[in-house]
Design a protein around this motif. Sequence first.
Motif, PDB file in Angstrom:
ATOM      1  N   ALA A 115       0.827  -1.209   0.000  1.00  0.00           N
ATOM      2  CA  ALA A 115       0.000   0.000   0.000  1.00  0.00           C
ATOM      3  C   ALA A 115       0.862   1.260   0.000  1.00  0.00           C
ATOM      4  N   HIS A 116       0.313   2.315  -0.580  1.00  0.00           N
ATOM      5  CA  HIS A 116       0.965   3.620  -0.531  1.00  0.00           C
ATOM      6  C   HIS A 116       0.971   4.141   0.908  1.00  0.00           C
ATOM      7  N   ALA A 117      -0.145   3.916   1.611  1.00  0.00           N
ATOM      8  CA  ALA A 117      -0.293   4.315   3.015  1.00  0.00           C
ATOM      9  C   ALA A 117      -1.395   3.461   3.621  1.00  0.00           C
ATOM     10  N   TRP A 118      -1.381   3.322   4.954  1.00  0.00           N
ATOM     11  CA  TRP A 118      -2.458   2.617   5.645  1.00  0.00           C
ATOM     12  C   TRP A 118      -2.554   3.160   7.060  1.00  0.00           C
ATOM     13  N   GLY A 119      -3.707   2.911   7.683  1.00  0.00           N
ATOM     14  CA  GLY A 119      -3.902   3.386   9.044  1.00  0.00           C
ATOM     15  C   GLY A 119      -5.221   2.894   9.601  1.00  0.00           C
ATOM     16  N   CYS A 120      -5.614   3.513  10.700  1.00  0.00           N
ATOM     17  CA  CYS A 120      -6.809   3.088  11.411  1.00  0.00           C
ATOM     18  C   CYS A 120      -7.417   4.310  12.071  1.00  0.00           C
ATOM     19  N   HIS A 121      -8.748   4.381  12.085  1.00  0.00           N
ATOM     20  CA  HIS A 121      -9.409   5.434  12.850  1.00  0.00           C
ATOM     21  C   HIS A 121     -10.603   4.841  13.579  1.00  0.00           C
ATOM     22  N   PRO A 122     -10.880   5.356  14.785  1.00  0.00           N
ATOM     23  CA  PRO A 122     -11.990   4.813  15.578  1.00  0.00           C
ATOM     24  C   PRO A 122     -13.328   5.161  14.959  1.00  0.00           C
ATOM     25  N   GLY A 123     -14.316   4.314  15.265  1.00  0.00           N
ATOM     26  CA  GLY A 123     -15.685   4.532  14.795  1.00  0.00           C
ATOM     27  C   GLY A 123     -16.649   4.257  15.922  1.00  0.00           C
ATOM     28  N   ASP A 124     -17.900   4.107  15.616  1.00  0.00           N
ATOM     29  CA  ASP A 124     -18.943   3.860  16.612  1.00  0.00           C
ATOM     30  C   ASP A 124     -18.727   2.512  17.301  1.00  0.00           C
ATOM     31  N   GLY A 125     -17.928   2.503  18.351  1.00  0.00           N
ATOM     32  CA  GLY A 125     -17.682   1.285  19.096  1.00  0.00           C
ATOM     33  C   GLY A 125     -16.705   0.334  18.436  1.00  0.00           C
ATOM     34  N   GLY A 126     -16.212   0.673  17.276  1.00  0.00           N
ATOM     35  CA  GLY A 126     -15.273  -0.179  16.561  1.00  0.00           C
ATOM     36  C   GLY A 126     -14.193   0.654  15.915  1.00  0.00           C
ATOM     37  N   LYS A 127     -13.791   0.239  14.733  1.00  0.00           N
ATOM     38  CA  LYS A 127     -12.742   0.965  14.016  1.00  0.00           C
ATOM     39  C   LYS A 127     -12.853   0.694  12.521  1.00  0.00           C
ATOM     40  N   THR A 128     -12.168   1.501  11.769  1.00  0.00           N
ATOM     41  CA  THR A 128     -12.001   1.278  10.346  1.00  0.00           C
ATOM     42  C   THR A 128     -10.512   1.251  10.052  1.00  0.00           C
ATOM     43  N   VAL A 129     -10.068   0.170   9.460  1.00  0.00           N
ATOM     44  CA  VAL A 129      -8.680   0.044   9.021  1.00  0.00           C
ATOM     45  C   VAL A 129      -8.691   0.269   7.510  1.00  0.00           C
ATOM     46  N   TRP A 130      -7.809   1.133   7.047  1.00  0.00           N
ATOM     47  CA  TRP A 130      -7.815   1.518   5.640  1.00  0.00           C
ATOM     48  C   TRP A 130      -6.421   1.376   5.034  1.00  0.00           C
ATOM     49  N   ALA A 131      -6.391   1.275   3.732  1.00  0.00           N
ATOM     50  CA  ALA A 131      -5.143   1.278   2.974  1.00  0.00           C
ATOM     51  C   ALA A 131      -5.418   1.959   1.641  1.00  0.00           C
ATOM     52  N   GLU A 132      -4.432   2.680   1.160  1.00  0.00           N
ATOM     53  CA  GLU A 132      -4.524   3.303  -0.159  1.00  0.00           C
ATOM     54  C   GLU A 132      -3.457   2.707  -1.055  1.00  0.00           C
ATOM     55  N   CYS A 133      -3.878   2.304  -2.232  1.00  0.00           N
ATOM     56  CA  CYS A 133      -2.972   1.709  -3.222  1.00  0.00           C
ATOM     57  C   CYS A 133      -3.045   2.526  -4.509  1.00  0.00           C
ATOM     58  N   ASP A 134      -1.905   2.652  -5.169  1.00  0.00           N
ATOM     59  CA  ASP A 134      -1.898   3.305  -6.465  1.00  0.00           C
ATOM     60  C   ASP A 134      -2.573   2.405  -7.479  1.00  0.00           C
ATOM     61  N   LEU A 135      -3.423   3.008  -8.298  1.00  0.00           N
ATOM     62  CA  LEU A 135      -4.037   2.256  -9.392  1.00  0.00           C
ATOM     63  C   LEU A 135      -3.040   2.171 -10.544  1.00  0.00           C
ATOM     64  N   PRO A 136      -2.968   1.029 -11.190  1.00  0.00           N
ATOM     65  CA  PRO A 136      -2.034   0.903 -12.306  1.00  0.00           C
ATOM     66  C   PRO A 136      -2.530   1.693 -13.494  1.00  0.00           C
ATOM     67  N   PRO A 137      -1.600   2.090 -14.378  1.00  0.00           N
ATOM     68  CA  PRO A 137      -2.049   2.776 -15.588  1.00  0.00           C
ATOM     69  C   PRO A 137      -2.850   1.809 -16.449  1.00  0.00           C
ATOM     70  N   PRO A 138      -3.765   2.342 -17.249  1.00  0.00           N
ATOM     71  CA  PRO A 138      -4.536   1.478 -18.136  1.00  0.00           C
ATOM     72  C   PRO A 138      -3.622   0.734 -19.099  1.00  0.00           C
ATOM     73  N   ALA A 139      -4.059  -0.413 -19.532  1.00  0.00           N
ATOM     74  CA  ALA A 139      -3.273  -1.196 -20.472  1.00  0.00           C
ATOM     75  C   ALA A 139      -3.197  -0.471 -21.803  1.00  0.00           C
ATOM     76  N   THR A 140      -2.054  -0.544 -22.402  1.00  0.00           N
ATOM     77  CA  THR A 140      -1.904   0.038 -23.751  1.00  0.00           C
ATOM     78  C   THR A 140      -1.667  -1.111 -24.717  1.00  0.00           C
ATOM     79  N   HIS A 141      -2.279  -1.010 -25.855  1.00  0.00           N
ATOM     80  CA  HIS A 141      -2.139  -2.060 -26.860  1.00  0.00           C
ATOM     81  C   HIS A 141      -1.296  -1.534 -28.007  1.00  0.00           C
ATOM     82  N   ALA A 142      -0.318  -2.287 -28.363  1.00  0.00           N
ATOM     83  CA  ALA A 142       0.530  -1.889 -29.494  1.00  0.00           C
ATOM     84  C   ALA A 142      -0.260  -2.037 -30.787  1.00  0.00           C
ATOM     85  N   PRO A 143      -0.051  -1.123 -31.742  1.00  0.00           N
ATOM     86  CA  PRO A 143      -0.782  -1.220 -33.021  1.00  0.00           C
ATOM     87  C   PRO A 143      -0.332  -2.393 -33.849  1.00  0.00           C
TER      88      PRO A 143
END
Length: 143
Positions: A115-143
């Motif tokens: 992941a590019h970054a990840w973390g955790c933040h509290p919520g209503d009695g629980g938590k949310t764990v998150w991660a951010e990933c870079d999306l790959p560039p779209p596929a390119t097709h050779a002519p």
Amino acid sequence: MRPLPVEPAFHRRLAFPARSAPDVSAGIDFTRGTLRAWHPGADPAAIADIVLVAAELLANAAEHAGGPLALELCRTPVNRIRIEVTDATPARPRVQSLSPDTPHGHGLRIIDRLAHAWGCHPGDGGKTVWAECDLPPPATHAP
């Protein structure tokens, strides 16, 4: 770190039924299908890494927090995907000190590596764990 605002078309949520056996595979299928819809033709290896991050977040919630309550996927304006897994346990995840030959407990290390970054933040009695990933560039097709 809070998520960047996203367009509704680039936000999807999967709720898990309360008090049922956690179905990590449903979250993996949901993630794979969402990425296919949002980013057709992307490099399969890069997509597999993002799916692995989601799988590790879901598995951690299943193993350590009684199961996930929700999985949210958001495509950000900076061409990243934010994966959020919410559960009902307020205990924050922690990276364990393990030897490489230990068969379990490496999930957060995998997330940290992919992941590019990840973390955790509290919520209503629980938590949310998150991660951010870079999306790959779209596929390119050779002519």
